[in-house]
Design an enzyme around this catalytic site. Structure first.
Site, PDB file in Angstrom:
ATOM      1  N   LEU A   3       0.897  -1.278   0.001  1.00 23.65           N
ATOM      2  CA  LEU A   3       0.050  -0.077  -0.051  1.00 23.65           C
ATOM      3  C   LEU A   3       0.843   1.235   0.082  1.00 23.65           C
ATOM      4  CD1 LEU A   3      -2.598  -1.236   2.594  1.00 23.65           C
ATOM      5  CD2 LEU A   3      -2.959  -0.981   0.237  1.00 23.65           C
ATOM      6  N   SER A   4       0.244   2.264  -0.195  1.00 23.60           N
ATOM      7  CA  SER A   4       1.034   3.673  -0.597  1.00 23.60           C
ATOM      8  C   SER A   4       1.771   3.657   0.594  1.00 23.60           C
ATOM      9  CB  SER A   4       0.210   4.898  -0.730  1.00 23.60           C
ATOM     10  OG  SER A   4      -0.508   4.766  -2.039  1.00 23.60           O
ATOM     11  N   GLU A   5       1.214   3.885   2.052  1.00 23.27           N
ATOM     12  CA  GLU A   5       1.810   3.785   3.340  1.00 23.27           C
ATOM     13  C   GLU A   5       1.111   3.008   4.211  1.00 23.27           C
ATOM     14  OE1 GLU A   5       3.609   7.215   1.278  1.00 23.27           O
ATOM     15  OE2 GLU A   5       1.533   6.742   1.631  1.00 23.27           O
ATOM     16  N   THR A   6       2.113   2.205   5.062  1.00 17.79           N
ATOM     17  CA  THR A   6       1.285   1.463   6.319  1.00 17.79           C
ATOM     18  C   THR A   6       2.119   2.331   7.176  1.00 17.79           C
ATOM     19  OG1 THR A   6       1.539  -0.783   4.933  1.00 17.79           O
ATOM     20  CG2 THR A   6       1.696  -0.647   7.349  1.00 17.79           C
ATOM     21  N   PHE A  29       5.805   3.365   6.073  1.00 15.29           N
ATOM     22  CA  PHE A  29       6.587   2.965   5.356  1.00 15.29           C
ATOM     23  C   PHE A  29       5.631   2.579   3.805  1.00 15.29           C
ATOM     24  CE2 PHE A  29       8.246   1.787   9.437  1.00 15.29           C
ATOM     25  CZ  PHE A  29       9.542   1.767   9.170  1.00 15.29           C
TER      26      PHE A  29
END
Length: 247
Positions: A3-6, A29
């Site tokens: 995903l774009s950011e976790t 991340f």
């Protein structure tokens, strides 16, 4: 997580409690890297603490690579308090290949650079409609081939809003691309709006603005600039998935 950011929320002290404490650590991340700031993942973190963990505090503070970020609830929105990042005129020739890869033969009205975030802001001509920005097709590989110096880590395409029809009320539109971090396009980006807010406030002479990010899974952002070098960005949330990770 692909995903774009976790976002990873952590306790700052062993005695902290996700249901009661008001300060937490937070890291973000992408599939490829840790990033210094992510607005929508911060909003999601606050939403989980407020609505899943039922944390009763009026303000939650996250300790991050970008300093302390405060979040609060306001009706059906969560408000983020983020640093405001200035932009500076950018010599077109230095980034011409990247802009060409992103926009083709479209008319570019302004180019700015944010050294604090390594984001390049490209403003398209006011003559274009929102639909032109929405329908623009991009190639991550072309971006990576065009920019290998490390100067640019994120590309913002933006367009001045219109005041008629379905677009009434939005001061500006944007899309955000970060293939250098393993993210072709981010759906709605708080960190990009920490840059966009500075630019469009200067251009429009406004401190209160309404923005829309025109990705396929786009979203609306309410923006309020403050004199202390901070910007409040408010957005809505929806919790769509719950589960457990085994590490």
């Amino acid at each position: 997580m692909n995903l774009s950011e976790t976002a990873f929320i952590r306790k700052l002290h062993p005695t902290d409690d996700f249901t009661k404490s008001s300060r937490f650590g937070l890291r973000w991340f992408t599939p490829a890297n840790e990033v210094p700031l992510c607005g929508h993942a911060t909003l999601a973190s606050a939403a989980v603490l407020f609505h899943i963990k039922k944390n009763p505090n009026s303000v939650l503070t996250f300790v991050t690579l970008s300093g302390e970020l405060k979040t609060r609830q306001e009706k059906d929105h969560i408000v983020l308090d983020l640093p405001l990042y200035s932009t500076y005129p950018q010599v077109l020739q230095e980034v011409e290949e990247l802009i060409k890869a992103a926009t083709g033969d479209m008319i570019v009205q302004d180019v700015r650079y944010s050294p604090d975030t390594k984001k390049l802001l490209v403003r398209l001509s006011d003559a274009y409609e929102r639909s032109v920005l929405e329908e623009l097709q991009v190639s991550a590989q072309r971006f990576l081939s065009a920019e290998k110096t490390g100067k640019v880590k994120g590309l913002i395409l933006t367009l001045k809003g219109k005041s008629n029809g379905k677009e009434k009320g939005h001061d500006f539109y944007s899309r955000y691309f970060a293939p250098w971090y393993g993210v072709l396009e981010d759906p709605v980006t708080g960190s990009a709006h920490a840059v966009l807010s500075s630019y469009w406030s200067e251009q429009l002479g406004k401190k209160e603005m309404l923005a829309f990010q025109c990705s396929r899974r786009g979203g609306e952002l309410k923006i309020s600039l403050h004199d202390n070098g901070r910007v409040e960005i408010a957005g809505q949330f929806a919790i769509v998935l719950k589960g457990n990770l085994t590490l």
